[in-house]
Design a protein around this motif. Structure first.
Motif, PDB file in Angstrom:
ATOM      1  N   PRO A  48       0.803  -1.232   0.000  1.00 45.44           N
ATOM      2  CA  PRO A  48       0.000   0.000   0.000  1.00 45.44           C
ATOM      3  C   PRO A  48       0.831   1.275   0.000  1.00 45.44           C
ATOM      4  O   PRO A  48       0.293   2.360  -0.237  1.00 45.44           O
ATOM      5  CB  PRO A  48      -0.832  -0.119   1.279  1.00 45.44           C
ATOM      6  N   ASN A  49       2.158   1.154   0.237  1.00 47.55           N
ATOM      7  CA  ASN A  49       3.002   2.349   0.251  1.00 47.55           C
ATOM      8  C   ASN A  49       3.126   3.006  -1.116  1.00 47.55           C
ATOM      9  O   ASN A  49       3.561   4.159  -1.220  1.00 47.55           O
ATOM     10  CB  ASN A  49       4.404   2.008   0.780  1.00 47.55           C
ATOM     11  N   LEU A  51       0.653   3.824  -2.810  1.00 47.45           N
ATOM     12  CA  LEU A  51      -0.462   4.771  -2.853  1.00 47.45           C
ATOM     13  C   LEU A  51      -0.128   5.999  -2.031  1.00 47.45           C
ATOM     14  O   LEU A  51       0.675   5.946  -1.104  1.00 47.45           O
ATOM     15  CB  LEU A  51      -1.738   4.110  -2.318  1.00 47.45           C
ATOM     16  N   SER A  52      -0.772   7.114  -2.344  1.00 43.06           N
ATOM     17  CA  SER A  52      -0.434   8.383  -1.700  1.00 43.06           C
ATOM     18  C   SER A  52      -1.619   8.937  -0.906  1.00 43.06           C
ATOM     19  O   SER A  52      -2.778   8.756  -1.288  1.00 43.06           O
ATOM     20  CB  SER A  52      -0.024   9.409  -2.761  1.00 43.06           C
ATOM     21  N   ASN A  53      -1.290   9.602   0.182  1.00 42.29           N
ATOM     22  CA  ASN A  53      -2.284  10.380   0.921  1.00 42.29           C
ATOM     23  C   ASN A  53      -1.758  11.781   1.234  1.00 42.29           C
ATOM     24  O   ASN A  53      -2.287  12.493   2.077  1.00 42.29           O
ATOM     25  CB  ASN A  53      -2.692   9.671   2.218  1.00 42.29           C
ATOM     26  N   GLU A 137      -7.948   7.519  -3.278  1.00 40.01           N
ATOM     27  CA  GLU A 137      -6.636   6.892  -3.130  1.00 40.01           C
ATOM     28  C   GLU A 137      -6.219   6.831  -1.665  1.00 40.01           C
ATOM     29  O   GLU A 137      -5.693   5.814  -1.193  1.00 40.01           O
ATOM     30  CB  GLU A 137      -5.584   7.658  -3.944  1.00 40.01           C
ATOM     31  N   ALA A 138      -6.470   7.909  -0.924  1.00 36.47           N
ATOM     32  CA  ALA A 138      -6.119   7.930   0.504  1.00 36.47           C
ATOM     33  C   ALA A 138      -6.939   6.905   1.279  1.00 36.47           C
ATOM     34  O   ALA A 138      -6.419   6.240   2.188  1.00 36.47           O
ATOM     35  CB  ALA A 138      -6.334   9.330   1.070  1.00 36.47           C
ATOM     36  N   LYS A 141      -5.539   3.382   0.495  1.00 36.58           N
ATOM     37  CA  LYS A 141      -4.290   3.179   1.231  1.00 36.58           C
ATOM     38  C   LYS A 141      -4.584   2.818   2.692  1.00 36.58           C
ATOM     39  O   LYS A 141      -4.013   1.882   3.251  1.00 36.58           O
ATOM     40  CB  LYS A 141      -3.437   4.449   1.154  1.00 36.58           C
ATOM     41  N   LYS A 142      -5.513   3.564   3.296  1.00 38.09           N
ATOM     42  CA  LYS A 142      -5.872   3.330   4.698  1.00 38.09           C
ATOM     43  C   LYS A 142      -6.487   1.937   4.875  1.00 38.09           C
ATOM     44  O   LYS A 142      -6.171   1.231   5.837  1.00 38.09           O
ATOM     45  CB  LYS A 142      -6.873   4.401   5.136  1.00 38.09           C
ATOM     46  N   GLU A 145      -3.726  -0.755   4.587  1.00 38.48           N
ATOM     47  CA  GLU A 145      -2.853  -0.718   5.767  1.00 38.48           C
ATOM     48  C   GLU A 145      -3.537  -1.330   6.987  1.00 38.48           C
ATOM     49  O   GLU A 145      -2.872  -1.907   7.852  1.00 38.48           O
ATOM     50  CB  GLU A 145      -2.446   0.719   6.064  1.00 38.48           C
ATOM     51  N   LYS A 170      -1.062   0.532  -9.968  1.00 39.47           N
ATOM     52  CA  LYS A 170      -0.030   0.890  -8.997  1.00 39.47           C
ATOM     53  C   LYS A 170       0.277  -0.279  -8.056  1.00 39.47           C
ATOM     54  O   LYS A 170       1.424  -0.473  -7.631  1.00 39.47           O
ATOM     55  CB  LYS A 170      -0.472   2.096  -8.155  1.00 39.47           C
ATOM     56  N   LEU A 171      -0.744  -1.050  -7.743  1.00 36.94           N
ATOM     57  CA  LEU A 171      -0.607  -2.125  -6.767  1.00 36.94           C
ATOM     58  C   LEU A 171      -0.071  -3.421  -7.364  1.00 36.94           C
ATOM     59  O   LEU A 171       0.363  -4.306  -6.640  1.00 36.94           O
ATOM     60  CB  LEU A 171      -1.961  -2.393  -6.102  1.00 36.94           C
TER      61      LEU A 171
END
Length: 206
Positions: A48-49, A51-53, A137-138, A141-142, A145, A170-171
């Motif tokens: 998941p890193n 991805l961006s938040n 996206e955020a 990611k959450k 995680e 991306k994943l």
């Protein structure tokens, strides 16, 4: 199973996602040829890193599910899908071995997402709705995680939502199965721009 269930849903609008090789079996249904869905499955553990938040404005907060947030989720969900799903959402958000996060801007709900364990042990993101791609996206990611012990990752997306497809890429390199959206009585209009992952429940009677 379908023949057993069919008499029990008479008079209701029923929604489903049929794989291409089975579409002809549901000829009595309305098939929305403009609404193609993709079942994306990544077998290996994704990171998941990627991805961006970091692009979220300061006035946006992402909170874990609490029961007092349910009315906000129900109201937002109805604004996306076109009808209220209060009972289903209450059961879904409190389901064992699941996580739900909700995004707020200045106190107003602008998105939410849930992750559960699929029958194959994968983390299944279902649904993921948001007003803005950066919020989606955020949230994704959450969710990933919060769910580390998963056997891969699965997410059903709309083919015409390119940003959702870019998140999948991306994943990793997903296995993709194409499905068609079907309805028993009438097509339901909804806001496809805010749907980054579908509520993955086949044959839902309204």
């Amino acid at each position: 199973m379908f023949n057993w269930v069919a008499p029990r849903i008479q008079g209701k609008i029923t929604i489903g996602n049929a794989v291409l090789q089975m579409v002809e079996k549901y000829i009595q249904f309305y098939i929305d040829e403009n609404l193609t869905t993709l079942k994306n499955y990544i077998l290996n553990t994704e990171n998941p890193n990627v991805l961006s938040n970091k692009d979220l404005p300061d006035n946006i907060e992402i909170e874990p599910f609490q029961k007092n947030l349910l009315p906000s989720i129900v109201q937002y969900d109805a604004s996306v899908v076109g009808f209220e799903r209060a009972q289903m959402l209450e059961l879904s958000c409190q389901e064992k071995d699941s996580e739900t996060f909700v995004a707020f801007r200045n106190g107003a709900c602008i998105g939410y997402g849930s992750i559960k364990r699929s029958c194959l042990g994968a983390g299944r993101v279902s649904p993921l709705f948001a007003d803005d791609p950066t919020v989606a996206e955020a949230l994704l990611k959450k969710l990933l995680e919060s769910y580390p012990n998963r056997n891969g990752f699965v997410m059903m997306t709309l083919k015409n939502n390119e940003f959702a497809s870019s998140l999948i890429r991306k994943l990793g390199n997903p296995e993709i199965e194409t499905c068609m959206r079907i309805y028993s009585k009438a097509k339901i209009e909804f806001d496809t721009n805010r749907i980054f992952a579908l509520t993955d429940m086949n044959f839902c009677a309204i």
